[in-house]
Design a protein around this motif. Structure first.
Motif, PDB file in Angstrom:
ATOM      1  N   ASP A  25       0.843  -1.189   0.000  1.00 50.02           N
ATOM      2  CA  ASP A  25       0.000   0.000   0.000  1.00 50.02           C
ATOM      3  C   ASP A  25       0.890   1.255   0.000  1.00 50.02           C
ATOM      4  N   TRP A  28       0.395   3.910   2.892  1.00 51.88           N
ATOM      5  CA  TRP A  28       0.981   3.559   4.189  1.00 51.88           C
ATOM      6  C   TRP A  28       2.500   3.609   4.147  1.00 51.88           C
ATOM      7  N   ASN A 111      -0.548  -8.738   4.627  1.00 50.99           N
ATOM      8  CA  ASN A 111      -1.161  -9.160   3.363  1.00 50.99           C
ATOM      9  C   ASN A 111      -0.520  -8.444   2.184  1.00 50.99           C
ATOM     10  N   PRO A 113       0.228  -9.005  -2.148  1.00 50.79           N
ATOM     11  CA  PRO A 113      -0.233  -9.832  -3.254  1.00 50.79           C
ATOM     12  C   PRO A 113       0.792 -10.868  -3.711  1.00 50.79           C
ATOM     13  N   SER A 136      -0.969  -4.943  10.293  1.00 53.63           N
ATOM     14  CA  SER A 136      -2.173  -5.296   9.548  1.00 53.63           C
ATOM     15  C   SER A 136      -3.337  -4.487  10.088  1.00 53.63           C
ATOM     16  N   VAL A 137      -4.368  -4.382   9.278  1.00 55.27           N
ATOM     17  CA  VAL A 137      -5.564  -3.711   9.746  1.00 55.27           C
ATOM     18  C   VAL A 137      -6.437  -4.689  10.541  1.00 55.27           C
ATOM     19  N   ASP A 138      -6.110  -5.957  10.422  1.00 51.56           N
ATOM     20  CA  ASP A 138      -6.838  -7.010  11.148  1.00 51.56           C
ATOM     21  C   ASP A 138      -6.106  -7.393  12.419  1.00 51.56           C
ATOM     22  N   GLU A 140      -7.167 -10.012  14.472  1.00 54.36           N
ATOM     23  CA  GLU A 140      -7.674 -11.286  14.995  1.00 54.36           C
ATOM     24  C   GLU A 140      -6.566 -12.015  15.736  1.00 54.36           C
ATOM     25  N   LYS A 158      -3.008  -1.346  12.094  1.00 56.70           N
ATOM     26  CA  LYS A 158      -3.238  -0.108  11.358  1.00 56.70           C
ATOM     27  C   LYS A 158      -4.547   0.506  11.834  1.00 56.70           C
ATOM     28  N   PRO A 159      -4.667   1.792  11.938  1.00 57.31           N
ATOM     29  CA  PRO A 159      -3.637   2.791  11.650  1.00 57.31           C
ATOM     30  C   PRO A 159      -2.533   2.823  12.701  1.00 57.31           C
ATOM     31  N   ILE A 160      -1.322   2.812  12.197  1.00 58.45           N
ATOM     32  CA  ILE A 160      -0.171   2.785  13.086  1.00 58.45           C
ATOM     33  C   ILE A 160       0.149   4.198  13.559  1.00 58.45           C
ATOM     34  N   ARG A 161       0.419   4.284  14.831  1.00 65.44           N
ATOM     35  CA  ARG A 161       0.682   5.585  15.427  1.00 65.44           C
ATOM     36  C   ARG A 161       2.182   5.817  15.540  1.00 65.44           C
TER      37      ARG A 161
END
Lengths: 549, 147
Positions: A25, A28, A111, A113, A136-138, A140, A158-161
């Motif tokens: 990305d 980011w 993640n 590609p 990651s934005v996840d 879990e 994410k969002p990373i501070r």
């Protein structure tokens, strides 16, 4: 832990940190670069050529293509730029391989590609031995666990501070402390290994609670020593760290193969490799990573085979990942114990240790026996729910005379014949066969935080726990090789002609893993997962092997 | 010439109406002399890159049957990207979409994606207007925190 840890070079050290950021990305990527720069990781670069950098940014922003590598420059030739970004995991790996000493830390998205971030993480861990932060934005739990299992030193959401990045240098610093400590312990200074096993793999605050004042002092010494040579000049940091070049790794693999998996040990490998500057600890740590790597490979194969293994549909891959992950990280910890000769097995790992140890003895018998032995076990899987109760009492050399007591009740499922034989452990411990509870309680009486053990000299406990752990390691290998051997045997011997060999093989492994999960963490009945094509006795071998490996 | 108060209240309304979250403030804090237009740069980058994801999503949603795994992967990426500028409403729509995805609800996915595109476009317009106003007021105006 703060006092002796961070103060000496808070100002100087992080500024020179060389960070590789990998994310597909571009937005980011740009933000992280800016944040890292703000964290002063690129202060030096600013002084030497900020205008150029700013220009670089503009063109970078206009011309981003996913997959292109954006190099901001490297240490060397009079220029020092420290943040490198990369839009593609494979390219990142190439960069890292090209310049094995070019980076201190990697921040990677999960993640991507072209390559799973976890895979990248694994490669980096195995080949470069660099700390890796996943993002990651996840969030879990299973994903985070997977990250930790693969060796991530942190997992950011994410969002990373900015404030989260401000302290990433601690991972680099910690790693160097450990390396330095390994180095020193090689020269006879034992006893300050608590931190390593605690911080690398676990969040348990308790590891810090048992720190001792002399340890603090010691660490400060370590700090002081490394102030100049470790951190002042990035090019001279490689005193204790071994970079495993392709050649060196080949030598290592060759040695492992030559010795044979069932007999492999760091010392033997070291002797065979015949590289004068390499230490036993270097080899041990690499061997440990290599094992993890192998077990990862197996698991990937298993995952591939899930599509072909219709009988396995009861197992959602996600679940199996999670549980497997847990075990692996636990095991990693255990291996760390071996490397560090940790004097006192601490709560979590010790629980695993205890389990593993009792396995070890069983396995010893099983592994050293021949195939027929294992075949024979087929008919005799009929222990009526035996439970082996193991309690470890490790007296500590502490002023307060405090004890850490580990109580561990291991429920043996009916399939494990060998479990009925009490394991022999080298540690001082009592074993009482009982059939009380079916859970795995771990009772720990943590020692008072102030003083725990003498920091020099090897106590008897140290030696024995070291031995034990090393032994366990040894068995891991023998089991792997053994299982490998069995695979082949079984495949050749069985009458499964319909499926391609490969699939069968993977399939078989997965079965093993399932059983393994039952044993370790769940109380699901095993027999329903048995494949009638194979001997159940073989499974019991496999799953115990995986439990450790 | 736009007044500072105008700009501040415009930004505040973006927060009040739930378009943006605190990540946007983070971006503003990163803005400095080296990158005086950092926020705008990032937003531009975001819209450029995410349009690619929007079109792959458009394509993926035309397939029969829907490949929910693929949809989820794209949306995961999109969500990660949207978190970078603090696009709060867009992000919420991403989350909803992924829930539909996991439930295998094709209708829900399509509906949610249309809504997502609307939010995405609305935010773009609002941010463009905001940056235009901010540019008029001078380079340092955007660095103020909303009260």
């Amino acid at each position: 832990m703060e006092s002796g840890f961070s103060s000496p070079r808070r100002d100087a050290f992080p500024a020179g940190l060389r960070v590789l950021v990998v994310d597909d990305d571009p937005t980011w990527l740009r933000i992280l670069e800016k944040m890292l720069k703000k964290c002063s990781y690129e202060d030096a670069a600013y002084q030497q050529g900020s205008a150029e950098l700013v220009d670089g940014w503009v063109s970078y922003c206009l011309g981003f293509e996913p997959g292109r590598v954006y190099k901001k420059g490297f240490v060397g030739r009079g220029k020092t730029h420290f943040v490198t970004t990369c839009g593609l995991a494979r390219e990142a790996l190439n960069l890292l391989r090209e310049r094995k000493d070019g980076y201190d830390i990697v921040i990677s998205d999960v993640n991507m590609p072209d390559m799973d971030g976890f895979k990248l993480l694994e490669h980096v861990g195995l080949e470069m031995d660099l700390p890796v932060i996943m993002m990651s934005v996840d969030g879990e739990t299973s994903r985070v666990m997977k990250g930790v299992q693969h060796g991530a030193c942190d997992y950011l959401l994410k969002p990373i501070r900015m404030k989260e990045l401000r302290n990433i240098w601690q991972h680099v610093f910690r790693k160097r402390i450990h390396e330095a400590r390994e180095f020193e312990s090689h020269e006879g200074l034992e006893g300050i290994h608590l931190l390593r096993s605690g911080t690398d793999q676990s969040d348990e605050g308790i590891f810090f609670a048992v720190e001792d004042m002399t340890c603090m002092k010691k660490r400060k010494d370590v700090d002081g020593k490394h102030d100049d040579r470790e951190f002042g000049d990035p090019s001279s940091t490689k005193k204790a760290r071994v970079v495993w070049s392709v050649d060196l790794h080949q030598k290592f693999v060759k040695a492992v193969n030559q010795i044979g998996f069932d007999k492999v040990g760091p010392k033997k490998i070291l002797d065979l490799m015949n590289v004068p500057w390499l230490t036993r600890e270097n080899v041990a740590s690499h061997l440990q990573k290599y094992r993890l790597y192998l077990s990862r490979l197996q698991k990937e194969n298993e995952q591939k085979s899930t599509s072909s293994g219709s009988k396995l549909s009861e197992f959602p891959p996600k679940d199996s990942q999670a549980t497997f992950g847990f075990q692996n990280s636990a095991i990693k910890q255990q291996n760390d114990v071996a490397v560090d000769s940790l004097p006192l097995p601490l709560p979590l790992p010790s629980h695993d240790n205890a389990e593993a140890k009792s396995h070890e003895c069983d396995l010893k018998g099983m592994v050293s026996d021949s195939t027929t032995e294992k075949r024979r076990a087929l008919s005799s899987r009929s222990i009526p729910d035996t439970k082996i109760r193991t309690s470890l009492a490790l007296p500590l050399e502490s002023e307060g005379g405090s004890h850490a007591v580990f109580d561990c009740t291991i429920p043996a499922t009916t399939q494990y014949k060998t479990w009925s034989e009490p394991p022999e452990l080298k540690l001082k411990k009592e074993r009482t066969p009982s059939s009380s509870s079916s859970s795995l309680p771990v009772h720990v009486a943590p020692p008072p935080p102030q003083r725990v053990m003498a920091s020099t000299g090897e106590s008897p406990e140290t030696t024995s726990s070291k031995n034990l752990a090393m032994k366990t390691q040894g068995f891991n290998v023998s089991l792997i090789s053994d299982m490998d051997f069995y695979h082949k045997n079984i495949l050749l011997g069985s009458e499964v002609a319909c499926a391609p060999l490969d699939e069968d093989l993977h399939f078989y492994w997965l079965q093993g893993e399932c059983c393994n999960m039952n044993l370790g963490l769940q109380n699901i009945e095993m027999p329903e997962y048995y494949d009638p094509l194979y001997d159940s006795s073989d499974y019991s071998i496999v799953d115990q092997g995986l439990f450790i490996a | 010439m736009a007044s500072r108060r105008q700009i501040a209240s415009m930004k505040q309304s973006l927060f009040d109406q739930g378009y943006l979250d605190e990540q946007f403030i983070q971006l503003e804090e990163l803005q400095d002399d080296a990158n005086p237009n950092f926020v705008e740069e990032i937003v531009t980058l975001y819209y450029r890159d995410s349009s690619r994801l929007i079109s792959s999503m458009d394509q993926a949603l035309e397939r029969h049957p829907l490949e929910f795994n693929r949809l989820d992967t794209i949306m995961h990426q999109f969500k990660g990207s949207s978190s970078s500028i603090g696009a709060k409403k867009v992000k919420a729509e991403c989350t909803l979409f992924r829930e539909y995805c996991r439930a295998g609800n094709a209708e829900g996915c399509k509906r949610s994606f249309q809504q997502l595109k609307r939010e995405y476009a609305t935010l773009r317009k609002k941010l463009e207007a905001y940056f235009q106003l901010a540019r008029q007021a001078g380079p340092h105006e955007t660095a103020c925190r909303p009260k």
